[in-house]
Design an enzyme around this catalytic site. Structure first.
Site, PDB file in Angstrom:
ATOM      1  N   THR A 165      -4.104   6.274  -5.267  1.00 44.23           N
ATOM      2  CA  THR A 165      -3.804   6.467  -3.691  1.00 44.23           C
ATOM      3  C   THR A 165      -3.174   5.688  -2.945  1.00 44.23           C
ATOM      4  OG1 THR A 165      -5.050   7.578  -1.903  1.00 44.23           O
ATOM      5  CG2 THR A 165      -6.259   5.606  -3.287  1.00 44.23           C
ATOM      6  N   ASN A 166      -3.157   5.823  -1.717  1.00 45.83           N
ATOM      7  CA  ASN A 166      -2.320   5.115  -0.850  1.00 45.83           C
ATOM      8  C   ASN A 166      -3.443   4.554   0.434  1.00 45.83           C
ATOM      9  OD1 ASN A 166      -1.911   6.905   1.376  1.00 45.83           O
ATOM     10  ND2 ASN A 166      -0.958   8.135  -0.481  1.00 45.83           N
ATOM     11  N   ARG A 167      -2.685   3.648   1.373  1.00 44.58           N
ATOM     12  CA  ARG A 167      -3.383   3.240   2.380  1.00 44.58           C
ATOM     13  C   ARG A 167      -3.460   4.234   3.621  1.00 44.58           C
ATOM     14  NH1 ARG A 167      -1.218  -2.086   3.853  1.00 44.58           N
ATOM     15  NH2 ARG A 167      -2.955  -2.163   5.341  1.00 44.58           N
TER      16      ARG A 167
END
Ligand code: CTP
Length: 403
Positions: free
Chosen positions: A210-212
């Protein structure tokens, strides 16, 4: 908050214990910039001191004695006619009956009778009183006259019983008021699709890539579009946020799900705003069972996901009239944003320098540059994500007008 700044709200409080929750609502409205005039019945003033409301609104609170004394001899006409919205929350069975039959025997009832703005009513009472045919008939009368009945909700009641009769929560009342105030805004009659959050691509049943992205900017955009009167579909990858009241929420997890949801939602949309951080790559294979440590360090093979904006731009007929993208960059901000603007056939791109202090992921502020396809460029200073959203939607309104 632009929508509520200097808006005049009359908040009627009647004698239900839920009156204490309306102090939170009065505070939320005041903090958002509204001028809140609280009018309390005698029973309400026994449950919560008028001084409490006066303290949170910074304005005088009106009670029955004010009908006959003090500054304005036509106070009820003043309050009734000079408001942008009029909400009675909590509204008891007694006040609902008075409104239905045009009684005017206290300041609140007479002000409601004199009001020119549509009334919002949030009932709060015991379940039996709510279910009583008399209350039901009275509520039907109010609805037929164009008043908005909000709730009640089901759950624990002051009587100790459980049932339908609880006043809806202040956050929902706040959202409903926003919708009423924004209803005739410049995006009224338009459908806006907003995406938000970071997608998750599963590796196995436990792990994801995933990402932030927190989703904060996307949710703020959905709220800003609602405030301008748009019908909003919010397509959200997992976040910890509560969707703005009034948005149609579609929850998705992966980039593939995001693509399917967006393609479905844009069919009749005027605007697509892609604020989501969509994964560019996903594991080529997803393990059915948890990958065990004992098997050694796994090698992950990734494959590209489809570009959502690219797929929408390629739609032959149902492409929305306006497409807005984001460019989250850590270097060469404007060059990268400009090339995404052209490559993705966007009308507007929000260039976001994620390396700038207090901008980008998870914080409440952002620093962006707005680049339009016609070459206009607007550098915005550091501001809250809600303000950024208002500015982006301002450009969307301008662009729609120019089409
Ligand atoms: N976007 C999209 N579909 C994807 C990836 C991104 O529609 N699969 C959208 C984003 O929502 C954003 C815009 O494209 O509005 C730019 O996203 P960004 O991640 O900055 O750019 P990429 O095209 O993915 O390029 P790169 O990651 O190489 O910067």
């Amino acid at each position: 908050m632009k929508l509520l700044t200097n808006k005049h709200i009359v908040l009627g409080i009647t004698g239900s214990i839920a009156a204490y929750k309306s102090t939170t609502l009065a505070s939320m409205l005041t903090k958002a910039g509204a001028k809140v005039d609280v009018v309390m019945t005698a029973s309400a003033a026994k449950l919560v001191a008028p001084l409490t409301f006066q303290s949170v609104t910074g304005r005088r609170v009106y009670v029955d004695d004010d009908l006959w004394q003090g500054g304005s001899h036509v106070l009820h006409i003043d309050l009734g006619q000079k408001n942008d919205a009029f909400l009675i929350a909590p509204a008891t069975a007694n006040t609902i009956a008075k409104l239905a039959h045009g009684l005017a025997d206290n300041l609140l009832a007479v002000t409601a009778l004199a009001s020119r703005t549509p009334l919002l009513v949030a009932p709060a009472m015991d379940g039996g009183m709510y279910a009583n045919p008399a209350t039901q008939a009275n509520l039907r009368i109010l609805a037929e006259r164009g008043m908005t009945i909000i709730g009640p909700a089901a759950g624990h009641l002051a009587s100790g019983l459980s049932g339908k009769g609880r006043m809806v929560e202040p956050e929902e009342l706040f959202g409903r008021l926003r919708m009423v105030l924004g209803a005739d805004g410049p995006l009224s009659g338009r459908k806006v699709v907003v995406t938000a959050g970071g997608t998750r691509e599963p590796i196995d049943p436990v792990r994801v890539i995933t990402n932030r992205s927190s989703g904060k900017q996307g949710y703020a955009l959905a709220q800003a579009a609602l405030d301008l009167g748009a019908a909003v579909t919010l397509i959200s990858a997992p976040t910890c946020l509560t969707a703005p009241f009034g948005a149609a929420l579609l929850n998705v997890t992966t980039a593939d799900e995001m693509l399917t949801a967006v393609m479905g939602a844009v069919e009749d949309a005027d605007v697509l705003i892609m604020a989501a951080a969509v994964a560019d790559f996903k594991p080529a294979e997803q393990a059915d069972e948890k990958i065990k440590k004992a098997g050694g360090v796994p090698t992950l093979t990734l494959e590209p996901t489809l570009d959502v904006l690219g797929a929408v731009a390629a739609l032959p007929q149902s492409r929305p009239r306006l497409m807005v993208g984001f460019a989250a960059e850590s270097q060469n901000l404007l060059e990268n944003a400009q090339s995404k603007l052209s490559a993705k056939q966007l009308d507007l791109i929000v260039a976001n320098d994620i390396s700038a202090p207090q901008a980008g992921f998870d914080v409440d502020t952002n620093r962006v540059t707005l680049l339009r396809a016609d070459g206009e460029k607007r550098d915005l200073p550091l501001m809250s994500k809600a303000e950024v959203a208002e500015r982006v939607l301002g450009v969307v309104v301008d662009l729609l007008e120019d089409l």
